[in-house]
Motif scaffolding. Sequence first.
Motif, PDB file in Angstrom:
ATOM      1  N   GLY A 179     -27.161  44.949 -31.297  1.00 22.45           N
ATOM      2  CA  GLY A 179     -28.109  45.920 -30.769  1.00 22.45           C
ATOM      3  C   GLY A 179     -29.493  45.698 -31.348  1.00 22.45           C
ATOM      4  O   GLY A 179     -29.829  44.612 -31.827  1.00 22.45           O
ATOM      5  N   ASN A 180     -30.301  46.733 -31.313  1.00 22.60           N
ATOM      6  CA  ASN A 180     -31.668  46.667 -31.800  1.00 22.60           C
ATOM      7  C   ASN A 180     -31.767  47.239 -33.209  1.00 22.60           C
ATOM      8  O   ASN A 180     -31.068  48.189 -33.551  1.00 22.60           O
ATOM      9  CB  ASN A 180     -32.590  47.446 -30.863  1.00 22.60           C
ATOM     10  N   THR A 181     -32.636  46.690 -34.020  1.00 23.30           N
ATOM     11  CA  THR A 181     -32.881  47.242 -35.341  1.00 23.30           C
ATOM     12  C   THR A 181     -33.943  48.327 -35.257  1.00 23.30           C
ATOM     13  O   THR A 181     -34.693  48.415 -34.280  1.00 23.30           O
ATOM     14  CB  THR A 181     -33.360  46.147 -36.309  1.00 23.30           C
ATOM     15  N   MET A 182     -34.021  49.153 -36.283  1.00 20.19           N
ATOM     16  CA  MET A 182     -35.054  50.175 -36.310  1.00 20.19           C
ATOM     17  C   MET A 182     -36.439  49.545 -36.364  1.00 20.19           C
ATOM     18  O   MET A 182     -37.383  50.053 -35.753  1.00 20.19           O
ATOM     19  CB  MET A 182     -34.859  51.105 -37.513  1.00 20.19           C
ATOM     20  N   ALA A 183     -36.570  48.421 -37.039  1.00 22.22           N
ATOM     21  CA  ALA A 183     -37.867  47.738 -37.081  1.00 22.22           C
ATOM     22  C   ALA A 183     -38.283  47.298 -35.687  1.00 22.22           C
ATOM     23  O   ALA A 183     -39.461  47.424 -35.305  1.00 22.22           O
ATOM     24  CB  ALA A 183     -37.787  46.531 -38.019  1.00 22.22           C
ATOM     25  N   GLU A 184     -37.339  46.798 -34.902  1.00 26.14           N
ATOM     26  CA  GLU A 184     -37.645  46.402 -33.528  1.00 26.14           C
ATOM     27  C   GLU A 184     -38.001  47.622 -32.682  1.00 26.14           C
ATOM     28  O   GLU A 184     -38.910  47.564 -31.839  1.00 26.14           O
ATOM     29  CB  GLU A 184     -36.445  45.670 -32.919  1.00 26.14           C
ATOM     30  N   ALA A 185     -37.309  48.742 -32.922  1.00 27.13           N
ATOM     31  CA  ALA A 185     -37.605  49.969 -32.185  1.00 27.13           C
ATOM     32  C   ALA A 185     -39.009  50.478 -32.510  1.00 27.13           C
ATOM     33  O   ALA A 185     -39.749  50.930 -31.625  1.00 27.13           O
ATOM     34  CB  ALA A 185     -36.562  51.041 -32.511  1.00 27.13           C
ATOM     35  N   GLU A 186     -39.397  50.410 -33.761  1.00 30.14           N
ATOM     36  CA  GLU A 186     -40.729  50.861 -34.157  1.00 30.14           C
ATOM     37  C   GLU A 186     -41.812  49.962 -33.566  1.00 30.14           C
ATOM     38  O   GLU A 186     -42.869  50.452 -33.148  1.00 30.14           O
ATOM     39  CB  GLU A 186     -40.823  50.904 -35.679  1.00 30.14           C
TER      40      GLU A 186
END
Length: 225
Positions: A179-186
Motif C-alpha cells: 500500500g501507500n506509506t504515510m510519507a507518500e500520503a503527505e
Amino acid sequence: MKLLLTDAGVTNPTIRQALVDLLGKPVEESSALCIPTAQYGHPNVGPGTRPWQFISGREDHPGAMVDLGWKSMGILELTALPSIDEEKWVPLVRETDALLVAGGDALYLFHWMRESGLADLIPSLTDTVWVGLSAGSMVMTPRIGEDFVGWKSPSGSDETLGLVDFHICPHVNGEGRPGNTMAEAESWAATIDGPAYVTDEQTAIQVVDGTVQVVSEGQWTQLNG
C-alpha cells in the motif's frame, strides 16, 4: 445519494453497521447492483479474472461487498449503457437500494459514469446508497491527484465527480506493508487543495446530506484540515 466511501470494502462490523444504517433495513432485505467498470482501466487489474472475482463475490481479500447476503444482486456495466435505451436500465437503478462500486481506475470510472448517463442520474437518487471501494470512493471527490493517475482522461485532467468537498488517499499502511506509506500520503496531500482523508483498509467515510463521519476500526488521518 447516501455515500459509504470505503478503503477496501466492508471489512469489519462497524462498517457493516454503517451500511445497514444507511439502507434503513438489513442487507438481507436490500437489493444491490455491482459496478465492475473501474477495474478495466487499471493497469494492474484489467478485464479477466479480477472483475469476475468481484462480480461473483469470490475475492481473496476481507472486504468483499457482493457476498454480504443481499436479497438480490445484479450487474450494472457502465460501458454497455450508452448502447442501451435508458428505459432498459434507469428504472432498475432507481429501484435498487445500493450500488456497489469496485476499485480500479477512478478516472476511467468517472469517464464512463459521464458517458453512460449515470453521473447525471445521481442527483435524483436521494435514497440510494453508493458503496465505493477505493477508486469507487475516490470518484466522488473533486480530484484524485497526479499520483493516482493511470488511465488518461481525454481532458488530461485528474478531476472527478466532486460530489463531496474532500479528497481520499486510500490503502495507507505501516512501513514495509503493501500500500501507500504515510510519507507518500503527505506528499500527495501537498498537491491537493482542500481537506484530505488518509485511510487504511479498516476505514470508511460516511456522507449523508453533507454531514461527514469517519467509520473505522483502523487508522485514519485528516490532512489539510
